[in-house]
Scaffold this motif. Structure first.
Motif, PDB file in Angstrom:
ATOM      1  N   GLY A  17      42.838  12.754  22.895  1.00 13.75           N
ATOM      2  CA  GLY A  17      43.266  13.684  24.206  1.00 13.75           C
ATOM      3  C   GLY A  17      44.468  13.053  24.865  1.00 13.75           C
ATOM      4  N   LEU A  18      44.759  12.022  24.828  1.00  8.53           N
ATOM      5  CA  LEU A  18      46.250  11.301  25.214  1.00  8.53           C
ATOM      6  C   LEU A  18      46.972  11.899  24.533  1.00  8.53           C
ATOM      7  CD1 LEU A  18      45.244   7.748  26.281  1.00  8.53           C
ATOM      8  CD2 LEU A  18      45.541   9.662  28.008  1.00  8.53           C
ATOM      9  N   ALA A  23      51.803  14.426  23.978  1.00  8.43           N
ATOM     10  CA  ALA A  23      52.893  14.508  22.937  1.00  8.43           C
ATOM     11  C   ALA A  23      52.950  15.978  22.261  1.00  8.43           C
ATOM     12  CB  ALA A  23      52.392  13.588  21.604  1.00  8.43           C
ATOM     13  N   VAL A  24      51.657  16.636  22.294  1.00 10.42           N
ATOM     14  CA  VAL A  24      51.344  17.786  21.293  1.00 10.42           C
ATOM     15  C   VAL A  24      51.630  18.860  22.691  1.00 10.42           C
ATOM     16  CG1 VAL A  24      50.032  19.458  20.276  1.00 10.42           C
ATOM     17  CG2 VAL A  24      49.963  16.981  19.665  1.00 10.42           C
ATOM     18  N   ASN A  25      50.961  18.865  23.587  1.00  9.84           N
ATOM     19  CA  ASN A  25      51.182  20.203  24.414  1.00  9.84           C
ATOM     20  C   ASN A  25      52.779  20.434  25.107  1.00  9.84           C
ATOM     21  OD1 ASN A  25      48.490  20.411  24.074  1.00  9.84           O
ATOM     22  ND2 ASN A  25      47.745  19.587  26.149  1.00  9.84           N
ATOM     23  N   ASP A  44      46.106  21.314  28.808  1.00  7.79           N
ATOM     24  CA  ASP A  44      46.280  20.257  29.775  1.00  7.79           C
ATOM     25  C   ASP A  44      44.798  19.556  30.141  1.00  7.79           C
ATOM     26  OD1 ASP A  44      48.669  19.746  29.036  1.00  7.79           O
ATOM     27  OD2 ASP A  44      49.343  20.086  30.913  1.00  7.79           O
ATOM     28  N   THR A  45      44.023  20.536  30.681  1.00  6.47           N
ATOM     29  CA  THR A  45      42.750  20.367  31.203  1.00  6.47           C
ATOM     30  C   THR A  45      41.848  19.967  30.168  1.00  6.47           C
ATOM     31  OG1 THR A  45      43.224  21.900  33.137  1.00  6.47           O
ATOM     32  CG2 THR A  45      41.023  21.294  32.672  1.00  6.47           C
ATOM     33  N   VAL A  46      41.667  20.583  28.980  1.00  5.99           N
ATOM     34  CA  VAL A  46      40.867  20.321  27.836  1.00  5.99           C
ATOM     35  C   VAL A  46      41.304  18.921  27.502  1.00  5.99           C
ATOM     36  CG1 VAL A  46      40.144  20.803  25.613  1.00  5.99           C
ATOM     37  CG2 VAL A  46      40.332  22.542  27.528  1.00  5.99           C
ATOM     38  N   SER A  47      42.604  18.604  27.244  1.00  2.00           N
ATOM     39  CA  SER A  47      43.163  17.266  26.725  1.00  2.00           C
ATOM     40  C   SER A  47      42.437  16.004  27.749  1.00  2.00           C
ATOM     41  CB  SER A  47      44.433  17.253  26.570  1.00  2.00           C
ATOM     42  OG  SER A  47      44.954  18.308  25.700  1.00  2.00           O
ATOM     43  N   ILE A  49      39.834  16.155  29.985  1.00  2.00           N
ATOM     44  CA  ILE A  49      38.511  15.976  29.491  1.00  2.00           C
ATOM     45  C   ILE A  49      37.968  15.304  28.480  1.00  2.00           C
ATOM     46  CG2 ILE A  49      36.336  17.598  29.106  1.00  2.00           C
ATOM     47  CD1 ILE A  49      37.479  19.634  31.277  1.00  2.00           C
ATOM     48  N   ILE A  50      38.909  15.593  27.140  1.00  2.00           N
ATOM     49  CA  ILE A  50      38.445  15.127  26.103  1.00  2.00           C
ATOM     50  C   ILE A  50      38.761  13.454  26.136  1.00  2.00           C
ATOM     51  CG2 ILE A  50      39.240  14.695  23.628  1.00  2.00           C
ATOM     52  CD1 ILE A  50      39.763  17.885  23.298  1.00  2.00           C
ATOM     53  N   ALA A  51      39.844  13.159  26.776  1.00  2.00           N
ATOM     54  CA  ALA A  51      40.258  11.632  26.969  1.00  2.00           C
ATOM     55  C   ALA A  51      39.289  11.094  27.818  1.00  2.00           C
ATOM     56  CB  ALA A  51      41.563  11.754  27.466  1.00  2.00           C
ATOM     57  N   ILE A  52      38.637  11.798  28.861  1.00  2.00           N
ATOM     58  CA  ILE A  52      37.781  11.112  29.789  1.00  2.00           C
ATOM     59  C   ILE A  52      36.434  10.665  29.067  1.00  2.00           C
ATOM     60  CG2 ILE A  52      36.583  11.558  31.933  1.00  2.00           C
ATOM     61  CD1 ILE A  52      39.028  12.867  33.181  1.00  2.00           C
ATOM     62  N   CYS A  53      36.053  11.961  28.472  1.00  2.00           N
ATOM     63  CA  CYS A  53      34.749  11.630  27.521  1.00  2.00           C
ATOM     64  C   CYS A  53      34.784  10.568  26.653  1.00  2.00           C
ATOM     65  CB  CYS A  53      34.475  13.112  27.019  1.00  2.00           C
ATOM     66  SG  CYS A  53      33.926  14.485  28.204  1.00  2.00           S
ATOM     67  N   GLY A  54      36.030  10.681  25.809  1.00  2.00           N
ATOM     68  CA  GLY A  54      36.048   9.659  24.882  1.00  2.00           C
ATOM     69  C   GLY A  54      35.982   7.870  25.705  1.00  2.00           C
TER      70      GLY A  54
END
Length: 141
Positions: A17-18, A23-25, A44-47, A49-54
């Motif tokens: 997510g980070l 880097a990617v977005n 960005d929002t999905v990224s 959320i993925i990082a927070i869930c991880g």
């Protein structure tokens, strides 16, 4: 803190997510002058959320249980079936593959009622085709 599969996958998704956010977005999403919403808003929002869930998974892993191998094999079969169906859509088109794919999935999960099979095999692909091609003006594969 012991290392478990949950914590390992949590670290992976936190870093994923980070990496997507930093880097990617920024490098692969073009900025545009017009429009109500910036193109980076949803990715960005999905990224995030993925990082927070991880991070949550690293901090508080779930209880570990061994899964039923039969269910894991069925899941693998569905993934292969969906992959083959999506690949077939690129060759033969949505109109021909979607009803067959819907029928195969519904049959393998145990649906045998004619009304629901008909609705899933004819109704849903027709609705998707109408919404995407007619209302949204987009092409299906």
């Amino acid at each position: 803190m012991n290392i478990s599969a949950d914590r390992a996958s949590g670290v992976f998704f936190l870093l994923f997510g980070l990496a997507m956010y930093f880097a990617v977005n920024p490098n692969y999403i073009e900025a545009v002058e017009s429009g109500n919403i910036a193109p980076r808003t949803l990715p960005d929002t999905v990224s995030i959320i993925i990082a927070i869930c991880g991070a949550v998974l690293v901090i508080k892993p779930t209880d570990q249980r061994v899964r039923n191998p039969v269910l894991m094999a069925k899941t693998g079969f569905y993934i292969v079936l969906l992959s083959v169906g999506i690949y077939a859509m690129s060759w033969f088109g949505f109109e021909y593959v979607a009803p067959l794919l819907a029928f195969a999935i519904m049959w393998f999960i145990g649906e045998r009622r004619p009304f629901w099979l008909g609705l899933g095999v004819v109704g849903m692909p027709l609705l998707i085709w109408y919404l995407v091609t007619q209302l949204l003006g987009r092409a299906l594969p």
